[in-house]
Design an enzyme around this catalytic site. Structure first.
Site, mmCIF file in Angstrom:
data_model
loop_
_atom_site.group_PDB
_atom_site.id
_atom_site.type_symbol
_atom_site.label_atom_id
_atom_site.label_comp_id
_atom_site.label_asym_id
_atom_site.label_seq_id
_atom_site.Cartn_x
_atom_site.Cartn_y
_atom_site.Cartn_z
ATOM 1 N N ASN A 24 -4.539 -2.433 -4.167
ATOM 2 C CA ASN A 24 -4.735 -1.611 -2.885
ATOM 3 C C ASN A 24 -5.833 -2.550 -2.003
ATOM 4 O OD1 ASN A 24 -7.131 -1.109 -4.057
ATOM 5 N ND2 ASN A 24 -6.554 0.805 -4.542
ATOM 6 N N CYS A 77 4.451 1.921 0.989
ATOM 7 C CA CYS A 77 3.530 1.896 0.129
ATOM 8 C C CYS A 77 2.832 3.241 0.204
ATOM 9 C CB CYS A 77 2.416 0.738 0.394
ATOM 10 S SG CYS A 77 2.125 0.703 2.264
ATOM 11 N N SER A 78 1.635 3.327 0.755
ATOM 12 C CA SER A 78 1.004 4.793 1.065
ATOM 13 C C SER A 78 1.186 5.280 2.257
ATOM 14 C CB SER A 78 -0.637 4.479 0.681
ATOM 15 O OG SER A 78 -0.750 4.079 -0.608
ATOM 16 N N GLY A 110 2.108 3.064 4.620
ATOM 17 C CA GLY A 110 3.240 2.271 5.363
ATOM 18 C C GLY A 110 2.751 1.256 6.319
ATOM 19 N N ARG A 137 0.822 -3.055 2.858
ATOM 20 C CA ARG A 137 1.723 -3.679 1.950
ATOM 21 C C ARG A 137 3.097 -3.585 2.522
ATOM 22 N NH1 ARG A 137 -1.029 -0.824 -3.088
ATOM 23 N NH2 ARG A 137 -1.481 0.877 -1.301
#
Length: 767
Positions: free
Chosen positions: A358, A422-423, A425, A428
């Site tokens: 992260n 990812c989380s 968006g 990553r």
């Protein structure tokens, strides 16, 4: 100007007889402070004297007649350390800049040093984006004739991909987010499967973080296989699911199939009263046109032949480490339960975790690199390569490219669809999506194509440039010498090390697990902390943080703002969505996400020099202007903020700079024939690039301000060097930015000239 505390002379604020150290060489000049720049002016006589004292000039060297200047925009200052005068050293300031140029300024008096420190601090920490240089920058004649805001037109880009043509009937353009009320962080136009209605999208958004539903970003021209992107699902500890989200994903995976195949379990339904077709005249559409969401169902036609006959192995890519994704369930989020998604395609789709860390890990990684290169204002010695290796920077770049290889192989060789998240968006996900497109499509390896790619997958899709780059400044980046005798840099770096140690086995943490399993202990610790945060904030009035959030709890992937915003699955009224508060920089939100993307692009360019129209210098200058705040492109977090700020009317696009100097960015090694149409269908990939990782990953030395060979090669151990105490000691901050200029140190220009093409470290900009 009221913030400037140094002595005032007519139309100028300056301090004379200031000594600057760069690569260990002192030079005397005058330091000027303007509303948006710190300028160091070097008189020819002073420079000639300093050179003669340090080295013998070449036999035919001609003296420099015009003054030379170093221009530094305030937002590019990463940290500023003030050292008061002592018996062993003069009062001095040490600057670490975001372009990895590092400088030391020495002053005659303590008061001058303190006043300059306070002035720079006040000019760097601003209350809003409107106070940045971009809103007052007046371009020269060379840039005025260009309009970089027009470099990317989403309708034209989607038409280039085939959306709205006979080749891509499985997709349509939705106008559901035209006022940014559906998802404030998404673009105004969304490309979704033709068989999915806006009503279904309205229900599906409640299952994705920030309402960032799966939408198209790229479709491959040979096999119509797609790259779609979204945010993490809100599965939570109860294992929530959404039928609408599953139908949307199923429709994406079926989008390259013939249109009249009989539907099976998990395939999307069709709607008689909802948009279900594509559009052949994208040029007639606009964001305000109702044509984007209203059309009749396509007439039944003969199924088009599939370009490839291989079975599809559709893939869901979760960019995070597995343990991080599971830990997010404590906050009501998580990852897809594949029992609910496997049946969406045949053979069953699969999911993979890429293990990309992260933003907090990446920020710590960058700090470690800076530790290895930080002293080149004091010394010409190369950085310690062992420290560089221990930083993990190249390892993280390699992990990112490993994930890119997975996506590229699925699209180009397996002829399958890939859904990336990812989380939330926007970090990553943007990295992987854009790198995969560079590998898959030669267009994005051209200058115009790369500009369009950055605008599409980074700017328009809501990468949080303001949060990740920190242009508004922070008090924490201005450090004075502590009262206990420890230097300012040591005190600052010590606090950073303590923070890092607490995340890797310090007192009160999962030390054994962390040491044994890498990021496992970190994720467990954060997961428990975030679980407490989640339950403490249930019922909290939106906009008011709980005590847990205010106590500095470091956040997990994608959890940055949930303590101060409504739950992501609640509907937000358009009136509330229109409010875009701008706050000061949060240092823990700053992270080199876009920098890592440019570094990974450099790896591809270095491995395939004939396949890229743009050169390394192009990427390096883009990194500089990411932080310079001279242009409006990277000042906001999403299109909604840019629309509300009327950024296109009030500032210039960063692409004006590059379009006006196009010849500077063209690679001499570029061979357009290497990606000619005759190679399009070659079995081994043809025009597709497959990144090399492992030992093939190298340091981008020019970016870090180093000469070729200083950072790459076999690791060496440098002896501990004790620099003179008057320069702050060997443990202090600062650091080097040398570039590749044969004349070490300086970037020069004459007063009154035009903006040059300088790109090695310190910006030289003539007004």
């Amino acid at each position: 100007m009221e913030y400037i505390r140094v002595a005032k002379v007519p139309d100028d604020f300056k301090v004379e007889n200031v000594t600057i150290l760069h690569h260990g060489q002192p030079t005397v000049g005058t330091l000027h402070l303007t509303p948006h720049h710190l300028i160091f002016r070097i008189d020819p006589e002073a420079e000639s004297f300093s050179q003669s004292a340090s080295q013998t000039p070449p036999p035919q060297a001609k003296p420099v007649k015009r003054p030379r200047e170093i221009w530094i925009t305030y937002p590019i200052i990463s940290t500023l350390f003030r050292h008061p005068a002592s018996a062993a050293s003069p009062a001095h300031l040490r600057l670490r800049n975001r372009d990895f140029s590092f400088l030391t300024f020495q002053f005659k008096t303590e008061r001058e040093c303190r006043d300059v420190f306070e002035s720079i601090k006040a000019l760097t920490i601003v209350k809003g984006v409107e106070n940045l240089y971009a809103y007052s920058y007046a371009p020269g004649s060379i840039e005025k004739k260009f309009n970089g805001w027009r470099i990317y037109n989403p309708l034209k880009e989607y038409e280039r991909m085939g959306i709205g043509t006979e080749r891509c009937k499985g997709w349509r353009i939705s106008k559901i987010n035209k006022d940014y009320a559906f998802s404030p962080t998404y673009p105004g136009l969304l490309v979704v499967p033709a068989t999915i209605s806006d009503t279904t999208l309205s229900h599906a958004k409640n299952y994705r973080s920030r309402a960032r539903i799966p939408v198209l970003t790229y479709i491959h021209p040979l096999n119509n296989c797609s790259i779609t992107r979204c945010s993490q699902p809100l599965t939570g500890v109860r294992g929530n699911r959404s039928i609408q989200d599953e139908k949307l994903v199923a429709a994406i995976f079926a989008s390259s199939q013939p249109q009249n195949l009989p539907q099976t379990l998990g395939q999307p339904e069709t709607f008689n009263s909802s948009p279900s077709g594509s559009y052949t005249n994208l040029g007639a559409l606009s964001l305000d046109s109702d044509a984007c969401t209203a059309s009749s169902p396509p007439e039944a036609t003969e199924p088009p032949p599939k370009i490839y006959g291989a079975q599809q192995n559709n893939l869901i890519v979760d960019a995070r480490p597995t343990v991080n994704a599971y830990a997010m369930q404590a906050l009501g989020m998580g990852s897809e339960n594949m029992e609910n998604y496997r049946h969406l395609s045949s053979p069953p789709c699969t999911k993979t975790y890429l293990g990309i860390e992260n933003i907090h890990v990446m920020r710590d990684c960058l700090n470690k690199v800076i530790e290895a290169i930080k002293d080149s204002d004091l010394s010409p010695l190369p950085p310690n390569r062992e420290m560089l290796i221990r930083s993990g920077w190249t390892k993280h770049i390699g992990t990112m490219l490993d994930g890119t290889v997975v996506i590229v192989r699925q699209i180009a060789l397996e002829h399958s669809h890939v859904l990336i998240h990812c989380s939330d968006g926007w970090d990553r996900t943007s990295q992987l999506s854009s790198l995969a497109q560079i590998c898959l499509d030669p267009y994005f390896r051209t200058i115009d194509g790369f500009m369009a790619l950055v605008e599409k997958d980074w700017v328009s899709f809501g990468h949080r440039f303001r949060d990740r780059c920190g242009p508004l400044g922070s008090d924490k980046w201005f450090i004075e010498k502590s009262g206990n005798g420890v230097s300012a840099e040591e005190a600052y770096l010590g606090s950073e090390d303590d923070s890092l140690a607490s995340r890797n086995g310090g007192p009160g943490t999962f030390a054994t697990v962390a040491n044994a399993g890498g990021g496992l202990g970190e994720a467990l610790e954060k997961g428990i902390g975030q679980a407490k945060l989640f339950f403490n904030t249930v019922g909290v009035v939106p906009g008011r943080a709980s005590s847990s959030a205010s106590n500095g709890t470091e956040l997990l992937d994608g959890a940055e703002d949930y303590s101060t915003s409504p739950p992501p699955d609640r509907k937000t009224k358009p009136a509330n969505a229109a409010t875009t508060p701008v706050t000061l920089t949060k240092p823990k939100e700053v992270s080199p996400v876009f920098h890592q993307f440019l570094d990974a692009t450099y790896q591809l360019l270095h491995q395939n020099p004939t396949r890229f129209e743009y050169n390394e210098r192009f990427l390096r200058r883009l990194l500089y202007h990411l932080y310079s705040c001279q242009y409006g492109t990277f000042l906001h977090n999403n299109d909604k903020e840019r629309h509300d700020a009327r950024i296109q009317e009030r500032s210039r696009s960063v692409w004006d700079y590059f379009l006006a100097r196009r010849e500077m960015w063209i690679s001499e090694k570029y061979d357009p024939a290497a990606d000619g149409a005759d190679r399009e269908r070659e079995i081994d990939g043809g025009r597709v690039l497959f990144p090399k990782t492992g030992a093939a990953i190298r340091w981008w030395e020019e970016c870090w301000g180093r000469e070729v060979g200083e950072m790459n090669g076999s690791a060496i151990s440098l002896p501990a060097t004790s620099f003179p105490e008057e320069w702050g000691g060997s443990g202090t901050g600062g650091g080097g930015g040398r570039g590749t200029s044969p004349a070490p140190g300086w970037q020069s220009g004459s007063v009154g000239g035009s903006v040059g093409g300088n790109d090695k470290g310190i910006e030289v900009e003539m007004m």
